[in-house]
Design a protein around this motif. Sequence first.
Motif, short mmCIF file in Angstrom:
data_model
loop_
_atom_site.label_atom_id
_atom_site.label_comp_id
_atom_site.label_asym_id
_atom_site.label_seq_id
_atom_site.Cartn_x
_atom_site.Cartn_y
_atom_site.Cartn_z
N ASN A 59 60.90 21.83 -0.07
CA ASN A 59 61.72 20.65 -0.38
C ASN A 59 62.50 20.22 0.86
OD1 ASN A 59 62.66 18.58 -2.04
ND2 ASN A 59 64.46 19.75 -2.68
N THR A 91 56.25 21.10 3.18
CA THR A 91 57.34 20.17 2.88
C THR A 91 57.66 20.16 1.38
OG1 THR A 91 56.90 18.71 4.77
CG2 THR A 91 58.00 17.72 2.87
N VAL A 92 56.63 20.12 0.52
CA VAL A 92 56.90 20.10 -0.92
C VAL A 92 57.35 21.48 -1.41
CG1 VAL A 92 55.30 18.21 -1.33
CG2 VAL A 92 54.48 20.55 -1.56
N TRP A 137 49.92 19.47 -5.62
CA TRP A 137 49.39 20.41 -4.64
C TRP A 137 48.77 21.63 -5.32
CZ3 TRP A 137 47.74 21.49 0.04
CH2 TRP A 137 47.99 20.59 1.08
N THR A 141 54.67 16.13 -10.36
CA THR A 141 55.47 16.17 -9.13
C THR A 141 54.55 16.45 -7.94
OG1 THR A 141 55.85 18.57 -9.22
CG2 THR A 141 57.36 17.15 -10.48
N PRO A 142 55.02 16.18 -6.72
CA PRO A 142 54.20 16.50 -5.54
C PRO A 142 53.77 17.97 -5.49
CG PRO A 142 55.99 15.04 -4.91
CD PRO A 142 56.24 15.42 -6.34
N LEU A 143 54.69 18.88 -5.85
CA LEU A 143 54.34 20.29 -5.86
C LEU A 143 53.24 20.58 -6.87
CD1 LEU A 143 54.74 23.22 -4.99
CD2 LEU A 143 56.61 23.38 -6.67
N ALA A 151 51.78 12.45 -2.54
CA ALA A 151 52.38 13.75 -2.22
C ALA A 151 52.13 14.08 -0.75
CB ALA A 151 51.77 14.84 -3.11
#
Length: 330
Positions: free
Chosen positions: A35, A31-32, A186, A181-183, A201
């Motif tokens: 996007n 998902t990340v 991760w 950021t969420p990415l 995230a």
Amino acid sequence: MNNNTYIRFDWAIKRLLRDKANFSVLEGLLTVLFNDKTKIVEILESEGNQQRDDDKFNRVDIKAKNSKGEIIIVEVQNTRELYYLERILYGTAKAITEHISLGDTYQEVKKVYSISILYFDLGKGNDYLYHGQNHFIGVHTNDELLITAKEEGAIVQKFPSEVFPEYYLIRVNEFNQVAKTPLEEWVRYLKTGVIDPETTAPGLPEAREKLRYYDMSPEERHAYDEHINAIMIQNDVLSTAKLEGLEEGRAEGRAEGRAEGRAEGHAEGRAEGLEEGHALGLEEGRALGRQEAVVETNRENAKNMKRLGVSVPVISQVTGLSEQEIELLL
């Protein structure tokens, strides 16, 4: 004992994330990365899904189908491999042909996403994430070609990028920044195994619950430690081989230089000998510096393994450091 130590993603993808109850972790990463909210329907069989005796430290992959019917290949590569780009091209082509039956129309061809999580340096570049796909661009007009086709009785238009495979290369070693950021959160987890307790995230809160090192049984922890041990040994072997190659080259150069120096010494006398002695002294100093660098690398590897929860005896075996010295590392 740190109850918030998390297992590496390659081990999770090998043992845990194939379970439907754990799909949410993988869905979060996708998902990340895309996007776009991604839902995994099933894990598909492929050669890469099989457990083999020779997969201790190298490729780990998973093939899944999402809610749109697209195929997603997620691959973890721990050590360098020649012709890596050619291999992922072959992998996507094979996934396409595996999922179209004889007699089907080409309309049944599935879109494929190839995601590579790389723990080695691939090529030259400053980013930690690279994305590539096919576009057909006008040479003179610079516009993108739009294809018209008839599907299920309807006329539809689509860009080639909606049909051709997409490739994501995550160069884990290149990530050296604060995760905002969420990415980025991760990728930090992929690199260090660290997950922020307050993270929101997608997938990481689930990873915190499902991928704790100390939630595994003693047998599973032993197998995991052996996996990490194999990776570290393999990388150490590759690094050692590279250093040995450099040292052999330098030794040959020094031998040739000394031979030439002796020949010239007969003609040039003591001055040339002094210069050669000075050069050898510098080289010995450099050799000591290289030895110190190797020791420091072993200390850094030990710190990383300790943070991942690897047992002290295993760390000592891999790095050559004493257990007492490892205990003192922060």
